[in-house]
Structures are given as structure tokens and as C-alpha cells.
Design an enzyme around this catalytic site. Structure first.
Site, PDB file in Angstrom:
ATOM      1  CG  MET A   1      46.515  45.707  30.149  1.00 18.14           C
ATOM      2  SD  MET A   1      45.202  46.244  29.034  1.00 18.14           S
ATOM      3  CE  MET A   1      43.812  45.468  29.831  1.00 18.14           C
TER       4      MET A   1
ATOM      5  CE  LYS B   1      41.784  49.643  56.178  1.00 15.23           C
ATOM      6  NZ  LYS B   1      41.598  51.047  56.512  1.00 15.23           N
TER       7      LYS B   1
ATOM      8  NE  ARG C   1      40.110  58.662  57.352  1.00 12.88           N
ATOM      9  CZ  ARG C   1      40.927  57.607  57.328  1.00 12.88           C
ATOM     10  NH1 ARG C   1      41.678  57.385  56.270  1.00 12.88           N
ATOM     11  NH2 ARG C   1      41.013  56.776  58.340  1.00 12.88           N
TER      12      ARG C   1
ATOM     13  CE1 TYR D   1      51.451  50.298  23.568  1.00  9.75           C
ATOM     14  CE2 TYR D   1      51.735  48.968  25.535  1.00  9.75           C
ATOM     15  CZ  TYR D   1      51.092  49.209  24.342  1.00  9.75           C
ATOM     16  OH  TYR D   1      50.109  48.379  23.911  1.00  9.75           O
TER      17      TYR D   1
END
Lengths: 368, 368
Positions: free
Chosen positions: B310, B35, B133, B262
Site C-alpha cells: 500500500m 479532463k 458509447r 506480501y
């Protein structure tokens, strides 16, 4: 039917956000950043919303090619410049401008000039003013500026732009961020020739100190309606450009003491209803979202309970009797700001928006 | 040149990992889970490595179609079953088997039978044994089994399989995980008709308790050479199927007291060299990677310093004189297990592997 998950992009929100930033900046130009496929939104889905911008800034040269293909004719600026000679050719073919952030890239301009291209790019010279990432150091600046000024005027290229990047403009504490941004601004401006323009404002810089943004602001995340801090975007009047939604695919009735999910992290202290939502970390929802992270179902907030798994997550719908199999579940968007989810997960909205997985289908819906 | 980042997939490692799991399981069948586009590796890149498997398990019906297109003729099992009637048709067209995890999906089988398709699917009946679940609850099981057994034998469909999912098989502490897995196993087995097969073992279950894996194991992450725990995969003899690498694009010389990136998170306590690597969280590297998270450069480990941004991250190369602009930087793979990076970041390898961004180019390199 594929799995019932999707990301809905609203270009009208982007249009409004750009206008809002323009208002704040006054006379300054706005150059939205569209790297990382428009922060995960998809270049082709956001372009209509960016039509009032003065230019676009991007990292990936393939993205620049895509923007031209999509019909964008105004300037494009490559934010990390050209990585090699092939890039230089491609950039000029695409009529891109670009950033020069080191000596090697400065020297590359000579090679390009020798080719006598008809396109004359505008160079953004980047200085390292304290971020210590990209950019020339202060001692290198005077010679670089003198050389580049002479070079561009000799070749009839546009006048360059002096740029830098704020390191702390998004600090939550204004008393910390203001002097740091001011120091970076001053550090840059002492080198700026009077006839050059400047470019400083990232999103946080543009929103928090429009007076320090320079002639060309480069807002990124704000354009998409997010900004660091749980409710900061709404306070600035920005609207989310993406809504991430799925559906309930199963409901489990649990008893007090039952546990839910991997590692049995959450344990019920009363009987209740748990909904299984078709969204997991392989869709881009953060695996480390703690219990209590909000989702929105049938008009109510439903908290995450139990660890997010690869394709599913579980939320507590005990107090939402209308919630049923098939109910829509907003993971972030109009009702749950992405920054709220990010804040719960110890990150920022950017990371979540960029992380939407390729298997999630997108949809475009324009609305005010 | 596009940015110098790429993910390299090695199908030979996958082949070896499947064989290793087969050895552990003895007579049991192996049905690798593919998957989320083979946990981010790409179906088309891993299929050669999966050729010795007995079947494949997947979530996305489009992925099943892709597997058939790529020439996979052995069984495919849809792990969450069919979401609606259109899915039922598509699943039988693709000759898929599937999981039934609730009453509505059981009832759908009647609809399908009425259509008299020539393909007869094998149904995997899922029980909720404590994960809370997906799956039928214990009180629903006897009636469901009786009905399904009668239904499938009447229509000449293959004998169903009874399945469940371990909630805690990957707990680090064997004294905790062993009794929990045993309890889930016992909980399932008390319902199993003698002529049905069973399916329990996920990766951790197959590796840690092969005796509880049932007749058909469903290893996922282990197939790709990762497994929860910093060095667990290597201890089991598994090899990483993906190497995530980029290059140094800039070097900054810093002085004691200088800050990097940052939020100025990291501060140098001595002069040194910081390399800027062309990889950021918009490529899929975790933004919250703390200072000290290892990368591998020119034969040495180089720690992350400063917050991952980023499109770039910064590493300390002060003690690696050979590191230069253009040096390859392994983010995870052969030298740095993805699980080590994941462990530093408070997550598991799965999340990182699945999160490689679409903008990262892939490459296939087979090697022992």
C-alpha cells in the site's frame, strides 16, 4: 449539476466493524489503520465511526496533524516512524507515538532525548520476521531491545511495544497461511521481554488468527468492511463503509454483431440495450475490469461490457427494462462488494478504495 | 519532512508536444483535452504549456470554471455537454461551447434560446460511428443536422461542428486500425454539410492518421508525452510531462531462498540487496506491477521484486552499489516511459497518470 457520480461513506458501518473486530479479539486493543486518508474514505468522514478504538495508526504525519485538528485525543502511531529530524519535532508536538524500523531511527531517539521534550512517546520496535520490507533483522534484535528498554526506562518513556507484519495472513488457503503466520509469531515472540506488549494482527491476521494478533491489533481494510476474497467480508459480518454510485447518462440500442467501446472488445450476439454510465478509470474504476464485472441497477445485476474508458463505462441492461437515463448504478457497496469487483480485476479491495479520484464528490450518510 | 515521494510536472514538455502535434496536423486546429484535472497533471500546472493551443476540451464543468479563473480566454468545449438545466446556465456564464450527443440535449438548446443569453455557444454534434458509447445513430443524423443548422443560423450562433470518436485508432497493428478509422471517418463525412467543420482526431488518430483528424483535432494523452505502446511516444518525438519519483527508505540484505513482500511472491536465487521505496499503490503505483517492472536508480534500471504494497514497494539493487537510503528512484518519467510501466501492467499510461493519489505532493519544474 456536476457529473452524477459520488462516493457515499457510512460511519455507522465502521462503528459496527470495529465492534465486530473487538469481539473477535477479546481482551486485545484495537488500533485501526487510517493511512491513505482512511483508505480513501476521508479522515473527517470516518472519525465518528472510530470513536470506540483504542488508538489510530497512520503513515502520513500531515494526516496525524489532521486527526488532532479533528479532535482525536487518544494515541496516534506513525507506522513508518519519522523520516528526519523535522518529523521528530512534529511528531512530539502532535503527541504521536511511532515505529522504529531501522538502526538510524533508533539513533534518532538519542537526539530527541537531548531536547528534553515534555511529551514522552511510546516506541513500537519493528522486526522483520519474513516480509523483508521494513524492520530489524533477528541478529540485530537482542542489542536493540536491551538498548531501547534501558533508554526508555531511564527517560521515563512508556514501555515499548514489539511489532511485526504478517506477509501471508490473507492467503486464501488456511493450510498455507496458518503455519506461516505462526512461524512469524514465534519468530517475534522469542525476543519479547515479558513487560513489553506486542502488536501483530493486521486485518487478515485479526480475523483469521485473533490468537496471534498480540496485545494491540492493527486492522486496516476490515474496518472499512472489505477484506481479500470475494465474499469474505460479509462472512465475517463486516459491512461496507463505502458505496460508489453513478447514473446512466445514455442508452444505445444495438444489433447482433455490433461492437462496444475502445478496441471493440465486446461484440453483441443479439440485439439489446447498452447503458453508458458516468464513471471511468479517471474516477477510479479499474480500466481492466473484464466483461461480466457486476454493477447494480434498478434491483438487478448488470454486467460490464466493453472496455472501461476514461470517463464512461458501458453495461448491458437488455434484461432490465426499468433501467433508463438517470437510473442509479452501484459500482460497489451494499449490493456489489468491492472485493467482488477487485477479484474480477485481479486485485484487492484496498486498491480500488484508495483509488477513488479527487474529482469524485463524497457524501456522508449514516445508516444501520 | 513528508514522505519523500513527488510528481514533477514540466510545462515546457507540454509546449513542445503541442507544437509537435501542430506540425503533424498542418492546417488543422489543436484542442488539447484537459479532463480529469489535465490527466492527473493539474490544470494550474499545465496551462502555461498549452498557450499555443486553439481551444481546450474538458468534461467537468468545475474544471471549466477553474480554467477561466486561471485566465484561459480562448474557447473551452464541454466534451459530454450539459447534464441538466443548471449546467446550461453555468456553461453560458463561463462562455463554454459544448457537445450534444443525444436528442434530449438537442431539445435543451431550445430552452436555452428562450433565455436570450448574450453568449452564443458553438455546438459540437456527436455521432456514434461505431464506438457505441455516446452520439446520435446514423438514422437520426439528417434530421438533427437540418434542425441544428437552421436553429443556429436563425439565432446567429456559430456554425456547429460535426464530431465523432475513434474506437480503434490506438490498435498496435496499422493494418487493423487504418481501415477501421477510415470507415468511421467516411461514416461521419457523408453527413457533413459543406459549411460545417469536423472534429475527429484523438491522440492516436492525430498521430497515426493526421489526414483523418478533421478540422479540429482533440489530442489528449499525447499532449502529456505518452501514448499507447511501450516506446511509441518517444518515436513520435513526444516528451513526458510528468516524472514520478520517490526515495529508498530502507535496504534489506537477503540470502538465496529469502522471499520478499506480501504473498511471498518473489524468491531470491542468490544473496543480494533489496531496496524499500516510499511508494505504494495508495500513491497510485499499480499494485499488479509484475516482478521486473523497471524503475531507475543512480543511473541504472532496477526491477520491481515482490508485490507492491500500500505504501511501499521493493526493488532489486544488488547490481547497483551506489544505491543507498535516500537515493532517488524514478518510477516513471524521463528514463522510464510511463507507457513501459503501463505495458508491463496490462494497461495504458492514461490510467497511471490519472491515478496519482491526492497524498502525493506535486512540483513544477520547466526544462527543455
Amino acid at each position: 449539476m456536476p457529473r452524477p457520480i459520488r462516493a457515499v461513506v457510512n460511519p455507522t458501518a465502521i462503528l459496527g466493524n470495529v465492534n465486530k473486530i473487538k469481539q473477535l479479539l477479546g481482551a486485545g486493543q484495537v488500533m485501526p489503520v487510517v493511512k491513505a486518508n482512511a483508505y480513501g474514505h476521508g479522515l473527517e468522514r470516518v472519525l465518528e465511526g472510530l470513536k470506540n478504538s483504542d488508538a489510530l495508526a497512520i503513515l502520513e504525519i500531515d494526516g496525524a496533524a489532521r486527526l488532532r485538528q479533528l479532535g482525536w485525543t487518544k494515541p496516534i502511531v506513525l507506522l513508518e516512524g519519522c523520516f528526519d529530524e523535522a518529523d521528530l519535532h512534529k511528531a512530539t508536538e502532535l503527541h504521536c507515538d511511532w515505529v522504529v524500523h531501522n538502526q538510524a531511527q533508533l539513533e534518532d531517539l538519542e537526539k530527541l532525548a537531548a531536547l528534553n521534550n515534555s511529551f514522552k512517546p511510546r516506541i513500537f520496535l519493528k522486526m522483520n520476521t519474513g516480509m523483508n520490507r521494513l524492520g530489524l533483522q533477528a541478529p540485530e534484535m537482542p542489542a536493540a531491545i536491551t538498548w531501547l528498554d534501558e533508554f526508555t526506562s531511564r527517560l521515563g518513556w512508556p514501555t515499548p511495544v514489539l511489532m511485526t507484519h504478517f506477509a501471508n495472513a490473507d492467503e486464501a488457503e488456511p493450510r498455507t497461511r496458518q503455519p506461516m503466520a505462526q512461524a512469524q509469531f514465534n519468530n517475534l515472540m522469542r525476543f519479547k521481554p515479558a513487560h513489553w506488549q506486542s502488536s501483530l494482527g493486521n486485518s487478515a491476521g485479526s480475523l483469521n488468527f485473533p490468537e496471534l494478533a498480540g496485545d494491540i491489533a492493527r486492522p486496516g481494510i476490515a474496518v472499512y468492511g472489505a477484506t481479500p476474497g470475494p465474499h469474505a467480508a460479509a462472512n465475517y459480518g463486516l459491512k461496507p463503509a463505502m458505496t460508489f454510485i453513478s447514473q446512466i447518462i445514455a442508452i444505445q440500442h444495438i444489433e447482433a454483431g455490433d461492437r462496444v467501446g475502445y478496441g471493440s472488445r465486446w461484440q453483441a450476439d443479439r440485439a439489446g440495450r447498452i447503458a453508458v454510465v458516468a464513471c471511468g478509470y479517471a474516477d477510479g474504476y479499474p480500466r481492466h475490469a473484464p466483461d461480466g464485472t457486476p454493477t447494480f441497477v434498478e434491483g438487478h445485476v448488470a454486467p460490464v461490457v466493453g472496455r472501461v474508458s476514461m470517463d464512461m463505462m458501458t453495461i448491458d441492461i437488455t434484461s432490465i427494462p426499468d433501467a433508463r437515463v438517470g437510473s442509479a448504478v452501484e459500482l460497489w457497496g451494499e449490493h456489489i462488494p468491492v472485493d467482488v469487483v477487485a477479484d474480477r480485476c485481479g486485485t484487492i479491495g484496498y486498491e480500488l478504495l484508495c483509488a477513488i479520484a479527487p474529482r469524485v464528490p463524497f457524501q456522508v450518510v449514516s445508516k444501520d
